[in-house]
Design a protein around this motif. Structure first.
Motif, PDB file in Angstrom:
ATOM      1  N   VAL A   6       0.837  -1.205   0.000  1.00 12.75           N
ATOM      2  CA  VAL A   6       0.000   0.000   0.000  1.00 12.75           C
ATOM      3  C   VAL A   6       0.870   1.253   0.000  1.00 12.75           C
ATOM      4  N   VAL A   7       1.912   1.250   0.828  1.00 10.52           N
ATOM      5  CA  VAL A   7       2.815   2.402   0.874  1.00 10.52           C
ATOM      6  C   VAL A   7       3.501   2.586  -0.480  1.00 10.52           C
ATOM      7  N   LEU A   8       3.934   1.484  -1.095  1.00  6.90           N
ATOM      8  CA  LEU A   8       4.567   1.568  -2.413  1.00  6.90           C
ATOM      9  C   LEU A   8       3.611   2.122  -3.456  1.00  6.90           C
ATOM     10  N   ILE A   9       2.350   1.686  -3.397  1.00  2.12           N
ATOM     11  CA  ILE A   9       1.351   2.172  -4.350  1.00  2.12           C
ATOM     12  C   ILE A   9       1.148   3.668  -4.191  1.00  2.12           C
ATOM     13  N   ILE A  10       1.089   4.134  -2.957  1.00  2.00           N
ATOM     14  CA  ILE A  10       0.915   5.569  -2.723  1.00  2.00           C
ATOM     15  C   ILE A  10       2.115   6.336  -3.272  1.00  2.00           C
ATOM     16  N   ILE A  11       3.329   5.832  -3.022  1.00  2.00           N
ATOM     17  CA  ILE A  11       4.540   6.499  -3.517  1.00  2.00           C
ATOM     18  C   ILE A  11       4.575   6.492  -5.049  1.00  2.00           C
ATOM     19  N   VAL A  12       4.295   5.320  -5.634  1.00  2.00           N
ATOM     20  CA  VAL A  12       4.309   5.214  -7.101  1.00  2.00           C
ATOM     21  C   VAL A  12       3.173   6.047  -7.695  1.00  2.00           C
ATOM     22  N   LEU A  80      -0.680  -5.704  -5.983  1.00  2.00           N
ATOM     23  CA  LEU A  80       0.391  -5.809  -6.976  1.00  2.00           C
ATOM     24  C   LEU A  80      -0.102  -5.360  -8.344  1.00  2.00           C
ATOM     25  N   LEU A  81      -1.329  -5.711  -8.677  1.00  2.00           N
ATOM     26  CA  LEU A  81      -1.941  -5.304  -9.943  1.00  2.00           C
ATOM     27  C   LEU A  81      -1.964  -3.775 -10.067  1.00  2.00           C
ATOM     28  N   VAL A  82      -2.429  -3.110  -9.013  1.00  2.00           N
ATOM     29  CA  VAL A  82      -2.530  -1.648  -9.037  1.00  2.00           C
ATOM     30  C   VAL A  82      -1.159  -1.001  -9.203  1.00  2.00           C
ATOM     31  N   MET A  83      -0.167  -1.521  -8.494  1.00  2.00           N
ATOM     32  CA  MET A  83       1.175  -0.948  -8.592  1.00  2.00           C
ATOM     33  C   MET A  83       1.750  -1.127  -9.996  1.00  2.00           C
ATOM     34  N   CYS A  84       1.527  -2.289 -10.606  1.00  2.00           N
ATOM     35  CA  CYS A  84       2.043  -2.524 -11.959  1.00  2.00           C
ATOM     36  C   CYS A  84       1.348  -1.626 -12.982  1.00  2.00           C
ATOM     37  N   GLY A 115      -4.385  -3.522 -18.708  1.00  2.00           N
ATOM     38  CA  GLY A 115      -3.339  -4.483 -19.036  1.00  2.00           C
ATOM     39  C   GLY A 115      -2.955  -5.353 -17.851  1.00  2.00           C
ATOM     40  N   ALA A 116      -2.760  -4.729 -16.695  1.00  2.00           N
ATOM     41  CA  ALA A 116      -2.411  -5.492 -15.495  1.00  2.00           C
ATOM     42  C   ALA A 116      -3.556  -6.397 -15.070  1.00  2.00           C
ATOM     43  N   VAL A 199      -7.333   5.180  -3.930  1.00  2.00           N
ATOM     44  CA  VAL A 199      -8.509   4.699  -3.188  1.00  2.00           C
ATOM     45  C   VAL A 199      -8.794   3.242  -3.544  1.00  2.00           C
ATOM     46  N   LEU A 200      -8.609   2.873  -4.812  1.00  2.00           N
ATOM     47  CA  LEU A 200      -8.766   1.471  -5.203  1.00  2.00           C
ATOM     48  C   LEU A 200      -7.834   0.577  -4.391  1.00  2.00           C
ATOM     49  N   ALA A 201      -6.602   1.027  -4.176  1.00  2.00           N
ATOM     50  CA  ALA A 201      -5.652   0.261  -3.361  1.00  2.00           C
ATOM     51  C   ALA A 201      -6.126   0.164  -1.913  1.00  2.00           C
ATOM     52  N   LEU A 202      -6.648   1.266  -1.370  1.00  2.00           N
ATOM     53  CA  LEU A 202      -7.127   1.264   0.015  1.00  2.00           C
ATOM     54  C   LEU A 202      -8.313   0.319   0.187  1.00  2.00           C
TER      55      LEU A 202
END
Length: 332
Positions: A6-12, A80-84, A115-116, A199-202
């Motif tokens: 989650v933290v990585l997704i926010i940063i990315v 992982l999907l969201v981050m990619c 795509g992801a 928000v999707l990640a959260l």
């Protein structure tokens, strides 16, 4: 592991928003700079401030992006999907910025999500994509061309008896307002897409139950976009402001006003994530065509349209590839 993702997704996500800012800064200010209504430094500062303010005007588009494009699995593979998806969109943004092509950061993000999701065998809401992405993508440039053309024709008629020098001076001043309106509309539209992904990640992590956007997400995204906008994007500013068609202040004002009108209408009434890049480019083409069709450098326009078509694939394929590699490595 979930907290880390989650933290990585926010940063990315904020990194993507920063690239969105410098990639799409030209949307708001290229015409004003090319007509010398504003200096680059003043124009970038104004666009950054208006982008920041625009991010606080609504969250309807964010909810559409968060819930209407894909259905991510509610586990770590969904994160992982969201981050990619974000990584794929960032890669396309950087590549097209390097090439000086004004492509859509919005459609890069949506292409990355799709795509992801396909690589992860997750749900893709195709009806939502058609209604909220494909149709607005096709219609908004057409409306932008028509409005840009019609507005400049109206300006030519209203000011037909005015002296050219006085008219140019007036419209240089008016472009300060139209560029500000465009910057506000860009913040309103584009900032919300990143909000929707965060928000999707959260929701995927189970940290909240609905797709409402927390204030801290709005503030963080607004700040990232404003910082990216102020950092510039001069390659694309040159393409939009000079390489498509020569603009004078009345045409610049017509293009910016027409594009801003489309952005506000789609954000508040249609609630669709349209491309600010496509809209302003189309409006520039419409305003420029009032001189004569040959005044538009159609070869440059064709290159831009080709990049638009390739955007979904250019972001979606790398996003899918990154997901498959990380899925194999991490087992998520």
């Amino acid at each position: 592991m979930e907290l880390t993702l989650v933290v990585l997704i926010i940063i990315v996500g904020l990194t993507f928003d920063f690239t969105n800012g410098f990639h799409d800064a030209a949307n708001a200010i290229a015409t004003s700079i090319s007509t010398r209504a504003l200096t680059p430094r003043v124009a970038l500062a104004m666009a950054a401030v208006m982008n920041f303010c625009g991010a606080f005007l609504g969250t309807e588009v964010a909810q559409t992006v968060g819930s209407g494009i894909i259905g991510a699995p509610e586990d770590e593979s969904g994160l992982l999907l969201v981050m990619c998806a974000l990584l794929g969109a960032i890669g396309w943004n950087v590549f097209t910025w390097w090439r000086g092509l004004p492509t859509s950061s919005s459609h890069a993000l949506i292409g990355g999500l799709v795509g992801a999701a396909l690589a992860a065998s997750a749900t893709v809401h195709w009806s939502g994509i058609v209604d909220k992405v494909v149709l607005p993508m096709l219609l908004s440039p057409l409306v932008g061309v028509a409005l840009g053309y019609a507005l400049h024709v109206a300006i030519l008629w209203v000011f037909r008896r005015s002296t050219p020098r006085r008219t140019m001076r007036r419209f240089r001043m008016a472009q300060t307002v139209s560029a500000a309106a465009m910057g506000l509309g860009h913040g309103l539209q584009d900032a919300q897409k990143t909000m929707g992904v965060i928000v999707l990640a959260l929701v995927t992590a189970g940290w909240q139950d609905d797709f409402s956007v927390p204030v801290w997400v709005i503030a963080a995204v607004a700040a990232a976009m404003a910082a990216g906008t102020y950092s510039g994007g001069r390659r694309i500013i040159t393409t939009l402001g000079r390489r498509i068609v020569h603009l004078d202040p009345p045409r610049g004002f017509a293009a910016e006003t027409a594009a801003a009108a489309v952005l506000y209408t789609t954000a508040f009434l249609v609630k669709a994530p349209i491309s600010t890049t496509q809209t302003i480019t189309a409006a520039i083409l419409g305003a420029g065509a009032t001189r004569r069709a040959s005044a538009v450098r159609w070869q440059v326009a064709r290159s831009i349209v080709t990049a638009w078509v390739l955007t979904f694939f250019g972001a979606g394929i790398p996003a899918a590839a990154i997901y498959l590699v990380l899925h194999a490595v991490t087992g998520l």
